[in-house]
Write a protein that holds these residues in place. Structure first.
Motif, PDB file in Angstrom:
ATOM      1  N   ASP B 116       0.813  -1.223   0.000  1.00 12.56           N
ATOM      2  CA  ASP B 116       0.000   0.000   0.000  1.00 12.56           C
ATOM      3  C   ASP B 116       0.846   1.272   0.000  1.00 12.56           C
ATOM      4  OD1 ASP B 116      -2.304  -1.490   0.114  1.00 12.56           O
ATOM      5  OD2 ASP B 116      -2.301  -1.536   2.313  1.00 12.56           O
ATOM      6  N   LEU B 117       2.133   1.129   0.290  1.00 11.26           N
ATOM      7  CA  LEU B 117       2.961   2.317   0.509  1.00 11.26           C
ATOM      8  C   LEU B 117       3.125   3.163  -0.755  1.00 11.26           C
ATOM      9  CD1 LEU B 117       4.111   3.432   3.072  1.00 11.26           C
ATOM     10  CD2 LEU B 117       6.281   2.336   2.567  1.00 11.26           C
ATOM     11  N   HIS B 118       3.204   2.517  -1.892  1.00 15.35           N
ATOM     12  CA  HIS B 118       3.357   3.255  -3.143  1.00 15.35           C
ATOM     13  C   HIS B 118       2.193   4.212  -3.328  1.00 15.35           C
ATOM     14  CE1 HIS B 118       3.784   3.436  -7.757  1.00 15.35           C
ATOM     15  NE2 HIS B 118       4.600   4.278  -7.197  1.00 15.35           N
ATOM     16  N   GLU B 119       0.991   3.697  -3.118  1.00 15.32           N
ATOM     17  CA  GLU B 119      -0.195   4.527  -3.257  1.00 15.32           C
ATOM     18  C   GLU B 119      -0.221   5.644  -2.220  1.00 15.32           C
ATOM     19  OE1 GLU B 119      -3.906   2.426  -3.989  1.00 15.32           O
ATOM     20  OE2 GLU B 119      -4.909   4.028  -2.877  1.00 15.32           O
ATOM     21  N   LYS B 120       0.189   5.302  -0.998  1.00 16.61           N
ATOM     22  CA  LYS B 120       0.190   6.319   0.064  1.00 16.61           C
ATOM     23  C   LYS B 120       1.145   7.460  -0.267  1.00 16.61           C
ATOM     24  CE  LYS B 120      -1.074   3.395   3.996  1.00 16.61           C
ATOM     25  NZ  LYS B 120      -0.522   2.611   5.108  1.00 16.61           N
ATOM     26  N   ILE B 121       2.305   7.118  -0.800  1.00 18.39           N
ATOM     27  CA  ILE B 121       3.302   8.142  -1.126  1.00 18.39           C
ATOM     28  C   ILE B 121       2.834   8.980  -2.313  1.00 18.39           C
ATOM     29  CG2 ILE B 121       5.651   8.459  -2.055  1.00 18.39           C
ATOM     30  CD1 ILE B 121       6.490   6.158  -0.129  1.00 18.39           C
ATOM     31  N   LEU B 122       2.224   8.329  -3.262  1.00 21.99           N
ATOM     32  CA  LEU B 122       1.651   9.032  -4.420  1.00 21.99           C
ATOM     33  C   LEU B 122       0.566   9.993  -3.954  1.00 21.99           C
ATOM     34  CD1 LEU B 122       2.115   8.928  -7.440  1.00 21.99           C
ATOM     35  CD2 LEU B 122       0.376   7.163  -7.609  1.00 21.99           C
ATOM     36  N   GLU B 123      -0.277   9.518  -3.058  1.00 23.79           N
ATOM     37  CA  GLU B 123      -1.366  10.332  -2.533  1.00 23.79           C
ATOM     38  C   GLU B 123      -0.825  11.550  -1.768  1.00 23.79           C
ATOM     39  OE1 GLU B 123      -4.065   8.439   0.356  1.00 23.79           O
ATOM     40  OE2 GLU B 123      -5.552   8.867  -1.190  1.00 23.79           O
ATOM     41  N   TYR B 124       0.221  11.313  -0.979  1.00 23.83           N
ATOM     42  CA  TYR B 124       0.821  12.417  -0.242  1.00 23.83           C
ATOM     43  C   TYR B 124       1.406  13.451  -1.205  1.00 23.83           C
ATOM     44  CZ  TYR B 124       3.792  15.197   2.743  1.00 23.83           C
ATOM     45  OH  TYR B 124       4.366  16.252   3.369  1.00 23.83           O
ATOM     46  N   THR B 125       2.048  12.960  -2.273  1.00 27.54           N
ATOM     47  CA  THR B 125       2.620  13.870  -3.274  1.00 27.54           C
ATOM     48  C   THR B 125       1.524  14.738  -3.876  1.00 27.54           C
ATOM     49  OG1 THR B 125       4.193  12.117  -3.802  1.00 27.54           O
ATOM     50  CG2 THR B 125       4.114  13.966  -5.320  1.00 27.54           C
ATOM     51  N   SER B 126       0.408  14.115  -4.184  1.00 30.06           N
ATOM     52  CA  SER B 126      -0.698  14.852  -4.769  1.00 30.06           C
ATOM     53  C   SER B 126      -1.238  15.914  -3.810  1.00 30.06           C
ATOM     54  CB  SER B 126      -1.797  13.866  -5.161  1.00 30.06           C
ATOM     55  OG  SER B 126      -2.841  14.545  -5.788  1.00 30.06           O
ATOM     56  N   ILE B 127      -1.428  15.521  -2.561  1.00 30.72           N
ATOM     57  CA  ILE B 127      -1.921  16.468  -1.562  1.00 30.72           C
ATOM     58  C   ILE B 127      -0.902  17.590  -1.358  1.00 30.72           C
ATOM     59  CG2 ILE B 127      -2.454  16.733   0.907  1.00 30.72           C
ATOM     60  CD1 ILE B 127      -3.714  13.924   0.756  1.00 30.72           C
ATOM     61  N   PHE B 128       0.375  17.229  -1.367  1.00 31.75           N
ATOM     62  CA  PHE B 128       1.436  18.219  -1.182  1.00 31.75           C
ATOM     63  C   PHE B 128       1.375  19.298  -2.268  1.00 31.75           C
ATOM     64  CE2 PHE B 128       5.713  19.793  -2.001  1.00 31.75           C
ATOM     65  CZ  PHE B 128       6.061  20.257  -0.745  1.00 31.75           C
ATOM     66  N   TYR B 129       1.190  18.877  -3.516  1.00 31.16           N
ATOM     67  CA  TYR B 129       1.140  19.855  -4.604  1.00 31.16           C
ATOM     68  C   TYR B 129      -0.161  20.649  -4.610  1.00 31.16           C
ATOM     69  CZ  TYR B 129       5.561  18.670  -6.672  1.00 31.16           C
ATOM     70  OH  TYR B 129       6.901  18.522  -6.888  1.00 31.16           O
ATOM     71  N   GLN B 130      -1.257  20.029  -4.182  1.00 33.78           N
ATOM     72  CA  GLN B 130      -2.508  20.786  -4.039  1.00 33.78           C
ATOM     73  C   GLN B 130      -2.319  21.897  -3.017  1.00 33.78           C
ATOM     74  OE1 GLN B 130      -6.297  18.712  -3.644  1.00 33.78           O
ATOM     75  NE2 GLN B 130      -5.366  16.849  -4.410  1.00 33.78           N
ATOM     76  N   LYS B 131      -1.716  21.526  -1.921  1.00 33.55           N
ATOM     77  CA  LYS B 131      -1.389  22.439  -0.824  1.00 33.55           C
ATOM     78  C   LYS B 131      -0.549  23.608  -1.351  1.00 33.55           C
ATOM     79  CE  LYS B 131       1.522  20.663   2.407  1.00 33.55           C
ATOM     80  NZ  LYS B 131       2.447  21.714   2.849  1.00 33.55           N
ATOM     81  N   LEU B 132       0.457  23.279  -2.121  1.00 34.38           N
ATOM     82  CA  LEU B 132       1.355  24.275  -2.685  1.00 34.38           C
ATOM     83  C   LEU B 132       0.613  25.180  -3.665  1.00 34.38           C
ATOM     84  CD1 LEU B 132       4.270  24.261  -1.840  1.00 34.38           C
ATOM     85  CD2 LEU B 132       4.869  23.122  -3.972  1.00 34.38           C
ATOM     86  N   PHE B 133      -0.319  24.607  -4.415  1.00 35.05           N
ATOM     87  CA  PHE B 133      -1.110  25.399  -5.349  1.00 35.05           C
ATOM     88  C   PHE B 133      -1.886  26.480  -4.601  1.00 35.05           C
ATOM     89  CE2 PHE B 133      -5.324  26.186  -7.136  1.00 35.05           C
ATOM     90  CZ  PHE B 133      -4.975  26.788  -8.335  1.00 35.05           C
ATOM     91  N   PHE B 134      -2.536  26.086  -3.514  1.00 33.04           N
ATOM     92  CA  PHE B 134      -3.320  27.053  -2.752  1.00 33.04           C
ATOM     93  C   PHE B 134      -2.414  28.101  -2.095  1.00 33.04           C
ATOM     94  CE2 PHE B 134      -6.648  24.038  -3.465  1.00 33.04           C
ATOM     95  CZ  PHE B 134      -7.803  24.795  -3.447  1.00 33.04           C
ATOM     96  N   GLN B 135      -1.249  27.662  -1.650  1.00 33.14           N
ATOM     97  CA  GLN B 135      -0.296  28.585  -1.015  1.00 33.14           C
ATOM     98  C   GLN B 135       0.136  29.670  -1.998  1.00 33.14           C
ATOM     99  OE1 GLN B 135       2.950  26.563   1.008  1.00 33.14           O
ATOM    100  NE2 GLN B 135       4.292  28.318   0.786  1.00 33.14           N
TER     101      GLN B 135
END
Lengths: 232, 232
Positions: B116-135
């Motif tokens: 499951d870790l691959h998906e979790k890391i991918l998901e975190y990357t996606s959330i990280f960039y969404q976060k950065l977009f809003f910032q």
């Protein structure tokens, strides 16, 4: 693989499961209210505007999308606390448009039928937001002249015609450039006129031509940026 | 689950496999040259600056990170054409720092051990960039006063002390605010003084207090924005 090929492959992977096709009329706005269960939208015909809405009715245009585009409406951080049925991204139908729609239930079926699809969609979402980060970064950190050139380079890479090197095969209105830059049409007209006079661009029938791609890329510093996601 | 809890869980998932621990000296810059095989960095002690570099040596500060932060160095769009060993995100060690490092080979082992870790890391990357977009969106679309308040709200949500509601438990320097806004220290000092005078913030020993959180959130339009990812 280029981003465009990558996107095309993802669309193919989804369309082979025959999602439903829906028609939308010009002027419709697809918000979270009417679109609460829709998760993926693939444009088959027509044109939509994808934009971001802020407080005070400020609108920030992210892109105008036609055939061959995919939009993931499923915000993957839905499991995080803090937002309740909140949408910050809107879609307006600019021309009568036909889309393939994957709703919540159909998506579950897809995931069961194709175990890799969840990861592929997650990956696309991540790339999409990285892309968006670089797009908005250019607008923020560049001068307005360079911001306009940055948008045009993206448009050229997305809609460029390989036969005629510098031709952007997509109508681009100053109005939309302004909305993408959080600027005014007057400012954009002035900047476009200046870039024309300086020989960077030319315009024929609302189509832009990049006159000196190499010079523009040098000016923007493209060689130290991520060309792989420099698309709309 | 809040973003902070979510991040903590991801770190726990990775640390249980005992990745190696490395020490870095103040002033070191971790670029792609020295960091070519490192893929995930988890800060255990110390302080780093995470920034984005543009052409013309322009620097854009994304965040100062200490214990409990995770940075994914593996750009997940590496399979796309266009970039060759290119890095646009840099890390500078601000204080002697100890990190857990997951390199390319160790990551492969992780993925084999925890499917499951691959998906979790991918998901975190996606959330990280969404976060950065809003910032970065806030910085672009807000006035400079609101952009400063937006950064402080993020800091409050990330480092806020629940006992003293409005206290940001993290030193914030005007210099760093300026670098985060692509502005100057002088401008930031003037804006901070204005916000103090207007009663929105106060400062004690380089620590910011938000005096009227409700009023600030109203001013910024937080209720129609994504609080779930409003963190550094």
């Amino acid at each position: 693989m280029t981003f465009l090929e990558y996107r095309k492959n993802l669309i193919k992977d989804i369309l082979k499961f025959n999602p439903q096709r829906k028609e939308y009329k010009k002027g419709e706005i697809l918000t979270d209210i009417s679109f609460s269960t829709e998760k993926i939208l693939i444009i088959d015909k027509g044109l939509i505007r994808y934009y971001h809405n802020l407080c005070e009715e400020k609108e920030f245009l992210l892109g105008c999308y036609s055939k061959g585009n995919i939009i993931i409406l499923d915000r993957i951080s839905d499991f995080l606390d803090g937002d309740k049925y909140l949408e910050n991204f809107y879609i307006e139908v600019c021309e009568d448009t036909t889309c393939y729609i994957v709703d919540k239930n159909f998506l579950k079926i897809l995931y069961m039928k194709d175990i890799d699809l969840h990861e592929k969609i997650l990956e696309y979402t991540s790339i999409f937001y990285q892309k968006l980060f670089f797009q908005i970064r250019d607008i923020k950190l560049f001068s307005i002249e360079n911001a306009v050139l940055s948008l045009l380079i993206r448009a050229y890479r997305t809609y460029g015609n390989n036969n005629e090197n510098s031709f952007i095969n997509h109508k681009i209105l100053n109005k939309n450039i302004a909305k993408s830059l959080n600027s005014t049409e007057e400012t954009v007209s002035r900047v476009v006129a200046k870039l024309k006079k300086e020989g960077f661009i030319s315009i024929k029938k609302k189509h832009f031509f990049l006159q000196n791609l190499e010079e523009i890329e040098k000016r923007l510093g493209c060689k130290s940026c991520r060309k792989s996601i420099c698309y709309f």
